[in-house]
Scaffold this active site. Structure first.
Site, mmCIF file in Angstrom:
data_model
loop_
_atom_site.group_PDB
_atom_site.id
_atom_site.type_symbol
_atom_site.label_atom_id
_atom_site.label_comp_id
_atom_site.label_asym_id
_atom_site.label_seq_id
_atom_site.Cartn_x
_atom_site.Cartn_y
_atom_site.Cartn_z
ATOM 1 N N HIS A 104 -42.706 -3.439 31.493
ATOM 2 C CA HIS A 104 -41.377 -3.209 32.052
ATOM 3 C C HIS A 104 -41.300 -3.792 33.455
ATOM 4 O O HIS A 104 -42.296 -4.203 34.039
ATOM 5 C CB HIS A 104 -40.998 -1.731 32.046
ATOM 6 C CG HIS A 104 -41.771 -0.869 32.992
ATOM 7 N ND1 HIS A 104 -41.331 0.365 33.403
ATOM 8 C CD2 HIS A 104 -42.954 -1.043 33.640
ATOM 9 C CE1 HIS A 104 -42.198 0.910 34.228
ATOM 10 N NE2 HIS A 104 -43.195 0.074 34.384
ATOM 11 N N CYS A 119 -43.856 -2.928 41.143
ATOM 12 C CA CYS A 119 -43.196 -2.623 39.868
ATOM 13 C C CYS A 119 -41.947 -3.472 39.651
ATOM 14 O O CYS A 119 -41.348 -3.423 38.583
ATOM 15 C CB CYS A 119 -42.842 -1.140 39.802
ATOM 16 S SG CYS A 119 -44.303 -0.083 39.790
ATOM 17 N N HIS A 122 -44.821 -6.001 34.207
ATOM 18 C CA HIS A 122 -46.175 -5.444 34.242
ATOM 19 C C HIS A 122 -46.229 -4.375 33.156
ATOM 20 O O HIS A 122 -45.195 -3.962 32.640
ATOM 21 C CB HIS A 122 -46.510 -4.853 35.627
ATOM 22 C CG HIS A 122 -45.727 -3.641 35.962
ATOM 23 N ND1 HIS A 122 -44.396 -3.683 36.368
ATOM 24 C CD2 HIS A 122 -46.066 -2.324 35.940
ATOM 25 C CE1 HIS A 122 -43.977 -2.452 36.589
ATOM 26 N NE2 HIS A 122 -44.953 -1.607 36.327
ATOM 27 N N HIS A 138 -48.145 -0.807 31.071
ATOM 28 C CA HIS A 138 -48.827 0.481 31.158
ATOM 29 C C HIS A 138 -49.338 0.880 29.780
ATOM 30 O O HIS A 138 -48.754 0.513 28.756
ATOM 31 C CB HIS A 138 -47.875 1.580 31.648
ATOM 32 C CG HIS A 138 -47.413 1.388 33.045
ATOM 33 N ND1 HIS A 138 -48.185 1.698 34.142
ATOM 34 C CD2 HIS A 138 -46.242 0.905 33.532
ATOM 35 C CE1 HIS A 138 -47.510 1.424 35.241
ATOM 36 N NE2 HIS A 138 -46.324 0.943 34.906
ATOM 37 N N ASP A 189 -43.811 0.563 21.282
ATOM 38 C CA ASP A 189 -45.196 0.114 21.401
ATOM 39 C C ASP A 189 -45.276 -1.412 21.377
ATOM 40 O O ASP A 189 -44.694 -2.072 20.509
ATOM 41 C CB ASP A 189 -46.045 0.698 20.273
ATOM 42 C CG ASP A 189 -47.528 0.437 20.473
ATOM 43 O OD1 ASP A 189 -47.994 0.417 21.637
ATOM 44 O OD2 ASP A 189 -48.238 0.255 19.460
ATOM 45 N N HIS A 190 -46.016 -1.962 22.342
ATOM 46 C CA HIS A 190 -46.214 -3.400 22.496
ATOM 47 C C HIS A 190 -44.887 -4.146 22.636
ATOM 48 O O HIS A 190 -44.711 -5.232 22.094
ATOM 49 C CB HIS A 190 -47.070 -3.969 21.359
ATOM 50 C CG HIS A 190 -48.507 -3.621 21.519
ATOM 51 N ND1 HIS A 190 -49.011 -2.406 21.145
ATOM 52 C CD2 HIS A 190 -49.540 -4.318 22.052
ATOM 53 C CE1 HIS A 190 -50.308 -2.365 21.410
ATOM 54 N NE2 HIS A 190 -50.659 -3.513 21.975
ATOM 55 N N GLU A 203 -47.703 7.751 32.826
ATOM 56 C CA GLU A 203 -47.641 6.311 33.044
ATOM 57 C C GLU A 203 -49.016 5.802 33.469
ATOM 58 O O GLU A 203 -49.415 4.694 33.119
ATOM 59 C CB GLU A 203 -46.589 6.002 34.109
ATOM 60 C CG GLU A 203 -46.270 4.542 34.229
ATOM 61 C CD GLU A 203 -45.098 4.290 35.138
ATOM 62 O OE1 GLU A 203 -44.063 3.821 34.638
ATOM 63 O OE2 GLU A 203 -45.218 4.567 36.349
#
Length: 136
Positions: free
Chosen positions: A15, A34, A40, A42, A80-81, A125
């Protein structure tokens, strides 16, 4: 008597925290690393808590297999991903902060869990940074 049951899941997502109505300088000042324009990622840890009365026939507050499948269908398959900013409808116009992600997850699950049960989302996070929604 009420009992709480918990399901823990993981998902990985990228994100960028950014407010498009702000200047680049203000975004950088508020969001720092961020706000990286190349995004980037998490490794999120999600804990879903469901609280309610124990069903006398099943002995369950909620069938954990049903909860697991619900989280997979409503959350993991969606996020996810993925790049939350670019790949998801939920964050196309919503800054994907941990706070907003937790609220979105709550709303995605809330509509599928019996209204007589309490639902709480805890989203890590990082190991040291997490949010919880709703608050008590």
């Amino acid at each position: 008597m009420k009992v709480a049951v918990f399901r823990k899941e993981h998902f990985n997502a990228a994100h960028r925290l950014n407010n498009p109505s702000w200047s680049e300088e203000k975004n950088q000042k508020v969001f720092g690393k961020c706000n990286n324009p190349n995004f980037h990622g998490h490794n999120y840890e999600l804990i879903v808590k469901v609280t309610g009365e124990v069903d006398p026939e099943t002995g369950y507050v909620m069938d954990m297999k049903v909860l697991s499948d619900l989280i997979k269908d409503r959350v993991l398959n969606r996020f996810d991903h993925k790049n939350l900013n670019l790949d998801t409808e939920e964050f196309s116009n919503l800054n994907p902060t941990a706070e907003n992600i937790a609220i979105v997850i709550f709303n995605l699950l809330r509509e599928k869990i019996d209204s007589n049960k309490e639902l709480r989302i805890r989203l890590y996070e990082t190991e040291r940074n997490y949010v919880e929604y709703p608050t008590e």
